[in-house]
Motif scaffolding. Structure first.
Motif, mmCIF file in Angstrom:
data_model
loop_
_atom_site.group_PDB
_atom_site.id
_atom_site.type_symbol
_atom_site.label_atom_id
_atom_site.label_comp_id
_atom_site.label_asym_id
_atom_site.label_seq_id
_atom_site.Cartn_x
_atom_site.Cartn_y
_atom_site.Cartn_z
ATOM 1 N N GLU A 285 5.243 8.098 0.345
ATOM 2 C CA GLU A 285 5.283 6.969 1.271
ATOM 3 C C GLU A 285 4.427 5.854 0.691
ATOM 4 O OE1 GLU A 285 5.193 8.775 5.699
ATOM 5 O OE2 GLU A 285 3.621 9.556 4.367
ATOM 6 N N VAL A 286 4.981 4.635 0.615
ATOM 7 C CA VAL A 286 4.220 3.446 0.254
ATOM 8 C C VAL A 286 4.181 2.583 1.517
ATOM 9 C CG1 VAL A 286 4.017 1.452 -1.267
ATOM 10 C CG2 VAL A 286 5.055 3.569 -2.120
ATOM 11 N N LEU A 287 3.024 2.532 2.175
ATOM 12 C CA LEU A 287 2.909 1.834 3.452
ATOM 13 C C LEU A 287 2.724 0.330 3.239
ATOM 14 C CD1 LEU A 287 0.636 4.359 5.378
ATOM 15 C CD2 LEU A 287 3.116 4.337 5.125
ATOM 16 N N ASN A 288 3.047 -0.435 4.268
ATOM 17 C CA ASN A 288 3.017 -1.895 4.154
ATOM 18 C C ASN A 288 1.631 -2.455 4.482
ATOM 19 O OD1 ASN A 288 3.985 -4.415 3.636
ATOM 20 N ND2 ASN A 288 5.004 -4.676 5.603
ATOM 21 N N ASN A 289 0.619 -1.895 3.859
ATOM 22 C CA ASN A 289 -0.744 -2.413 3.991
ATOM 23 C C ASN A 289 -1.571 -1.902 2.815
ATOM 24 O OD1 ASN A 289 -0.717 0.309 5.119
ATOM 25 N ND2 ASN A 289 -2.826 -0.088 5.720
ATOM 26 N N GLN A 290 -2.766 -2.385 2.707
ATOM 27 C CA GLN A 290 -3.653 -1.955 1.628
ATOM 28 C C GLN A 290 -4.871 -1.244 2.211
ATOM 29 O OE1 GLN A 290 -4.242 -5.758 -0.493
ATOM 30 N NE2 GLN A 290 -3.022 -4.910 -2.153
ATOM 31 N N VAL A 291 -5.505 -0.424 1.379
ATOM 32 C CA VAL A 291 -6.727 0.267 1.793
ATOM 33 C C VAL A 291 -7.852 -0.099 0.826
ATOM 34 C CG1 VAL A 291 -5.542 2.180 2.913
ATOM 35 C CG2 VAL A 291 -6.076 2.313 0.467
ATOM 36 N N VAL A 292 -9.075 0.040 1.294
ATOM 37 C CA VAL A 292 -10.246 -0.293 0.478
ATOM 38 C C VAL A 292 -10.779 0.980 -0.177
ATOM 39 C CG1 VAL A 292 -12.603 -1.183 0.496
ATOM 40 C CG2 VAL A 292 -10.849 -2.259 1.917
ATOM 41 N N GLN A 293 -10.942 0.926 -1.475
ATOM 42 C CA GLN A 293 -11.552 2.029 -2.214
ATOM 43 C C GLN A 293 -12.871 1.552 -2.826
ATOM 44 O OE1 GLN A 293 -8.852 3.682 -5.123
ATOM 45 N NE2 GLN A 293 -7.693 4.790 -3.551
ATOM 46 N N THR A 294 -13.840 2.449 -2.834
ATOM 47 C CA THR A 294 -15.139 2.148 -3.436
ATOM 48 C C THR A 294 -15.276 2.921 -4.733
ATOM 49 O OG1 THR A 294 -16.128 1.817 -1.259
ATOM 50 C CG2 THR A 294 -17.627 2.170 -3.098
ATOM 51 N N ASP A 295 -15.591 2.203 -5.779
ATOM 52 C CA ASP A 295 -15.771 2.849 -7.088
ATOM 53 C C ASP A 295 -17.109 2.397 -7.667
ATOM 54 O OD1 ASP A 295 -15.282 4.403 -9.281
ATOM 55 O OD2 ASP A 295 -13.302 3.551 -9.673
#
Length: 427
Positions: A285-295
């Protein structure tokens, strides 16, 4: 007088309709005299008269620039010096068709040469590539031409640069050609839809029917070597707010090998993953929003004691919200990636391992349902980000807004393909 005028008007309309229909039928019958190679293993039929009747190209003019450019290229087929019949029959000589050829009649060589140079922008034309034979190849459009006198052979495919000698042999051999009406018992079956792929030995086919603002897809595929189950358990994917979603069951060894070959090109433990993916199921699934990742960025510096020390700098980035699940045994999770393009967070759900770019994957509650579909794919092409460079998807995005495909099992050795592709006039 008014009644007579109406009758005359109706009579003229009916007469024109009959004449038009008669011309259509005659052109269909004339096209069946087109020739193909007598050892053809597959045919690709393009029903040009039907496409024009559907006025698909007019609807495509509402598409974004990519779609408009595509439509403009198609309109350049006019006045090209080629006698194009109601139906064009392309043939393939390969067991797995990658290249197709079509024999056409050249009616005006001067006009044809203008079309090659101005319409297709062919870089160069090789005169006398063989005695009396000329050759032209355009890599960008994956198309090649050889012609001798008024006989023209057109090639379409991805490996035509390696097929020059074969094309030269085909244009010089008259004895290997046979008309469609003598090659196929019922040639009308090939022209029922706008475009049709037919495998000669297996009688498998896929049809594309252009209907205004959409393309309807239908196909039948069968093999005596198949033994597909008729029921599958799949994860219920999102109904809304997605860019793309799909799943595939791969109980057949060849399907499993195909998926493994795709994974081999990625920095993954492909052999181990496929060995533990004994549930034969993958979804995405590729959802129509983005998520925040911390690296973390790691740098090295020298302190006051002249010692090398490690400095860690955290940073945040927005990435696509993607979920991927694989059915397999308890040993599968340790071979799945923690980082591949993005960070991946993992959850084990019964016999399914779920990966997600969202750190909140633990909150996901999955449901499962039974189906007779071997696979399903749905993509909102208009929303597909250009940054996700999946070449086939980006090519479709140039002229289509949505795509939906399903492959259903009707018998253990027979599959039905159904689907729809919508263009931008749908919006």
């Amino acid at each position: 007088m008014i009644k007579k005028g109406i009758i005359w008007t109706l009579g003229i309309i009916v007469g024109l309709a009959i004449i038009g229909w008669g011309i259509y039928i005659v052109r269909q019958q004339q096209s069946y005299k087109s020739v193909v190679h007598k050892k053809s293993k597959a045919l690709l039929t393009i029903s040009l008269d039907d496409i024009l009747l559907n006025q698909l190209f007019d609807n495509w003019q509402t598409a974004p620039k990519g779609g408009q450019d595509f439509a403009k290229k198609l309109t350049k087929l006019k006045d090209n010096g080629i006698d194009i019949k109601a139906n064009v029959f392309l043939f393939s000589l390969e067991d797995s068709a990658k290249n197709f050829y079509a024999f056409l009649d050249l009616k005006n060589e001067k006009q044809f040469l203008t079309f090659l140079k101005e319409g297709l922008s062919v870089d160069s034309i090789e005169n006398n590539a063989a005695p009396g034979v000329n050759y032209a190849y355009h890599n960008a459009n994956k198309i090649a031409f050889v012609w001798k006198g008024d006989a023209l052979l057109v090639g379409l495919g991805f490996y035509l640069d390696k097929k020059k000698e074969e094309m030269l042999r085909l244009i010089q051999s008259d004895t290997d050609r046979i008309s469609i009406e003598n090659f196929i018992n019922h040639p009308g079956e090939l022209t029922r839809k706008s475009l049709r792929y037919s495998d000669i030995s297996t009688k498998n086919f896929v049809e594309f029917d252009l209907k205004g603002n959409r393309i309807e897809i239908m196909g039948e595929l069968q093999s005596n070597t198949w033994n597909f189950p008729q029921e599958y358990l799949v994860r219920e994917l999102v109904d809304a707010d997605y860019i793309g979603k799909g799943w595939v069951n791969f109980p057949d060894k060849r399907l499993k090998t195909l998926i493994k070959d795709i994974l081999v090109d990625l920095p993954l433990a492909a052999d181990s993953i496929m060995a533990h993916a004994n549930g034969d199921y993958v979804d995405i699934e590729v959802l129509n929003n983005q998520v925040v990742q911390t690296d973390t960025i790691i740098n090295y510096a020298v302190n006051d004691n002249f010692e090398t020390v490690e400095e860690k700098t955290p940073y945040e980035s927005k990435v696509p919200n993607v979920r991927l699940s694989v059915r397999g045994d308890a040993g599968l999770p340790k071979f799945l990636p923690n980082k591949l393009f993005y960070q991946w967070f993992q959850k084990r759900d019964d016999q399914v391992s779920i990966l997600s770019t969202a750190p909140t994957i633990d909150k996901l509650q999955s449901k499962y349902a039974k189906t007779n579909s071997l696979s399903h794919l749905a993509i909102h092409l208009a929303d597909w980000p250009n940054g996700l460079k999946v070449a086939p998807v980006l090519m479709l995005k140039a002229f289509a807004s949505d795509m939906d495909l399903s492959l259903k099992v009707v018998r253990s050795n027979q599959l039905i393909l159904q689907g729809t592709i919508r263009d931008y006039s749908y919006e």
